[in-house]
Scaffold this active site. Structure first.
Site, mmCIF file in Angstrom:
data_model
loop_
_atom_site.group_PDB
_atom_site.id
_atom_site.type_symbol
_atom_site.label_atom_id
_atom_site.label_comp_id
_atom_site.label_asym_id
_atom_site.label_seq_id
_atom_site.Cartn_x
_atom_site.Cartn_y
_atom_site.Cartn_z
ATOM 1 C CG ASN A 1 4.202 7.002 -0.474
ATOM 2 O OD1 ASN A 1 5.287 7.597 -0.504
ATOM 3 N ND2 ASN A 1 4.104 5.739 -0.079
ATOM 4 C CB SER B 1 -5.999 0.906 3.471
ATOM 5 O OG SER B 1 -4.584 0.925 3.487
ATOM 6 C CG LEU B 2 -4.438 -5.083 3.502
ATOM 7 C CD1 LEU B 2 -3.736 -6.257 2.829
ATOM 8 C CD2 LEU B 2 -5.405 -5.581 4.568
ATOM 9 C CB THR B 3 -1.438 1.251 4.875
ATOM 10 O OG1 THR B 3 -1.105 0.990 3.510
ATOM 11 C CG2 THR B 3 -0.359 2.131 5.482
ATOM 12 N N GLY C 1 0.717 6.608 -11.582
ATOM 13 C CA GLY C 1 1.396 6.839 -10.313
ATOM 14 C C GLY C 1 2.287 5.691 -9.895
ATOM 15 C CB ALA C 2 1.688 2.046 -9.539
ATOM 16 C CE LYS D 1 0.182 6.664 -3.726
ATOM 17 N NZ LYS D 1 0.747 5.383 -4.224
ATOM 18 C CG ASP E 1 4.199 4.470 -3.514
ATOM 19 O OD1 ASP E 1 3.878 3.707 -2.574
ATOM 20 O OD2 ASP E 1 3.465 5.364 -3.938
#
Length: 293
Positions: A92, A15-17, A134-135, A71, A107
């Site tokens: 999230n 993950s880039l978070t 979800g998205a 989520k 989000d």
């Protein structure tokens, strides 16, 4: 003050978070550490999200980001849902406030801000969205919050698209929300001012294009929530035909920006976060290219 933050999800080791949060926190001179809690590596099930939150609070975490597949599950195990997370029935971000857990959905905030920054002056008169998971729930909420007059939803799962449409109609009663099965969406795309793609199609391990860009009106814009890669085949084809496009990077940055602001109360620099994010994705692409060669 020291901030210890984590991410709960499955298959999230790349993950880039975490680097986005830590780099911006460093620029803001914050004492900030971000850890990954990957369900697959921990041998935990998605339904363990509640016990993981309890454990994290006991270990001194300030907050936890939540991603797939938790989520929706997390909304049933927190003490309080911020209003937008309650409407979306997905969260999230969980912040520990004393002995209580408060859940947010950043989000939709990230996508709303992406629309403002990435598509200035674009028409939101009639928008088609492909994907209602979800998205897709977050993007639909953001589109209607941004003023979309008519939103037309498409998903292979009838129950999922009808449920999302019903929730959006309740929250936005003055706007039009329609649904279409996949086999009947072509006519809607042909008259849309913009189309949002919110399915996994186009990701590196799910190649392909979710709809025929040849159906689009010349002035229509195209948005994709996928950001690995940033230039999906859908966006490449749309750009080649002269359409305005919005990649998934701004949404990814936007949700991280909003999370960091809620967790710390500080004011992150969105532009700086985006530059760092695109540096990270470029480095990934170069590394992948070297492995192939």
């Amino acid at each position: 003050m020291r901030y210890l933050v984590g991410l709960i999800g499955s298959g999230i080791t790349e993950s880039l978070t975490p680097p986005m949060h830590e780099a911006e926190a460093s620029a803001l001179a914050l004492d900030y550490e971000y850890r990954i809690l990957d369900l697959a590596r921990l041998g935990r099930a998605p339904d363990d999200v509640g016990s993981l939150l309890i454990q994290a609070r006991q270990e001194g975490f300030s907050a936890m980001n939540i991603t797939h597949p938790c989520k929706q599950r997390v909304v049933d195990v927190v003490d309080e849902l911020e209003e937008d997370a309650d409407h979306l029935r997905a969260a999230n971000l969980v912040v520990f406030v004393g002995s209580r857990t408060v859940a947010f959905n950043t989000d939709w905030m990230g996508y709303r801000d992406a629309l403002i920054v990435g598509l200035p002056g674009a028409s939101f008169d009639r928008v088609v969205q492909v994907g209602c998971g979800g998205a897709g729930a977050a993007t639909a909420y953001a589109l209607l919050s941004h003023g979309t007059a008519t939103l037309e939803l498409c998903d292979v799962d009838e129950a999922r698209r009808e449920d999302l449409a019903a929730r959006m109609r309740t929250r936005f009663p003055t706007q039009v929300v329609r649904t279409w099965p996949p086999g009947e969406i072509s006519a809607a795309i042909a008259r849309a001012s913009g189309v949002v793609h919110a399915t996994p199609t186009g990701m590196r391990h799910h190649p392909g294009v979710a709809f025929d860009v040849g159906l689009l009106q010349p002035h229509a814009w195209v948005s994709d929530v996928v950001y690995r890669p940033l230039q999906t085949e859908l966006l490449r084809q749309a750009a080649e035909r002269g359409h305005r496009v919005l990649d998934g990077g701004l949404m990814a940055v936007g949700q991280a920006y909003a999370s960091l602001r809620i967790i710390t109360g500080a004011q992150p620099d969105r532009g700086r976060m985006e530059r760092h994010f695109r540096t990270l994705t470029s480095a990934e692409d170069r590394a992948r290219g070297r492995r192939r060669s």
